[in-house]
Design an enzyme around this catalytic site. Structure first.
Site, PDB file in Angstrom:
ATOM      1  N   SER A 121       0.869  -1.176   0.000  1.00 52.18           N
ATOM      2  CA  SER A 121       0.000   0.000   0.000  1.00 52.18           C
ATOM      3  C   SER A 121       0.908   1.229   0.000  1.00 52.18           C
ATOM      4  CB  SER A 121      -0.888   0.005   1.255  1.00 52.18           C
ATOM      5  OG  SER A 121      -1.529   1.256   1.434  1.00 52.18           O
ATOM      6  N   TYR A 159      -2.378  -1.538  10.115  1.00 50.87           N
ATOM      7  CA  TYR A 159      -2.354  -1.661   8.656  1.00 50.87           C
ATOM      8  C   TYR A 159      -0.985  -1.255   8.104  1.00 50.87           C
ATOM      9  CZ  TYR A 159      -4.101  -1.311   3.841  1.00 50.87           C
ATOM     10  OH  TYR A 159      -4.298  -1.472   2.497  1.00 50.87           O
TER      11      TYR A 159
END
Length: 280
Positions: A143, A156
């Site tokens: 990401s 995350y």
């Protein structure tokens, strides 16, 4: 170059979002597919959609990537059904909303088991087979939050940074060994998927207000479609790109992090706030 026509590709998290878009695009370009997800209905729907336009060989596999035994079984099934499998895309991922003190350890481990260990276990399960192909490729989806780390994303970002580190180190090992396996790590920016809508919230968060705010903000700043993201990943595979940035926002954040590695968030927070206001 890793050619897509004639390839066989395993995709995790294939029932929705980027995974679904990847499956459609890959089939349309002449690849056979082994598609994995926990969502069996979503897989069936995807297979039906592909069959209407791209008559490729497709196998469907219900897999929870948080379970190493299921991943090992998935690898055995796929290799038996697709002996020429030569591309693995570790795409499955989840999101967790909350500041560090608002999420508990069990929730953090839940996310890591999917976002990090799922990719590691799948790589370990498939790598011996891929190493015996004349040309092969592993794609690990990180990401932009594997390059910069915003508040509220401790779990995350930690997992996505871990994916990046694992992928880069393994790539260097494969290169040093003269392996036919190439490896790309993907850093998407804001992609128009349901990952935020489907996110879990920290155990210390009550009510839905925070979730609603997060969804509203994400919808305002997500600029790239899942289809465009899939096409960018495929181009990266074809060109053997080690790092695949997706979206102008990801490219901006990557440069910003390089220029201001310790102070980037003040700049980024102002930019996100402006974009959110424009999106209302």
């Amino acid at each position: 170059m890793t050619a897509i026509p004639g390839a066989t590709v395993a995709v995790t998290g294939a029932a929705s979002g980027i995974g679904r878009a990847l499956a459609v695009e890959l089939a349309g370009r002449g690849a056979d597919l082994a598609l994995a997800d926990r969502d069996e209905a979503g897989l069936q729907s995807l297979a039906a959609d592909i069959a209407r336009s791209s008559p490729r060989k497709i196998s469907l596999h219900r897999v929870d990537v948080a379970d190493p035994e299921q991943i090992a079984g998935f690898a055995r099934e796929v290799i038996a059904a697709h002996p020429s499998l030569n591309i693995l895309i570790n795409n499955a991922g989840v999101s967790l909303l909350g500041l560090f003190h608002e999420i508990d350890q069990i929730q953090m481990e839940w996310l890591f088991n999917i976002n990090f260990w799922g990719a590691v276990h799948a790589t370990r399960a498939f790598l011996p087979h891929l190493s015996n192909q004349s040309a092969a490729h592993i794609v690990n989806v990180s990401s932009i939050f594997g390059i910069m780390a915003p508040p509220g994303q401790t779990a995350y970002s930690a997992a996505k940074f871990a994916i990046r580190g694992f992928s880069e180190a393994l790539r260097h090992e494969l290169q040093g060994a003269g392996s036919p396996v190439r490896l790309s790590v993907v850093h998407p920016g804001g992609i128009k998927t349901n990952i935020v809508r489907n996110s879990r919230t920290g155990s210390a968060i009550s009510g839905n207000e925070r979730r609603s705010q997060a969804i509203e903000r994400f919808d305002a700043i997500a600029q790239t479609s899942a289809k465009d993201a899939a096409r960018r990943i495929i181009r990266g595979i074809e060109n053997n790109e080690p790092r695949i940035l997706i979206g102008n926002d990801a490219r901006f954040m990557d440069i910003l992090q390089r220029l201001r590695p310790a102070t980037y968030w003040k700049v980024m927070a102002r930019r996100i706030e402006k974009m959110s206001k424009r999106g209302k």
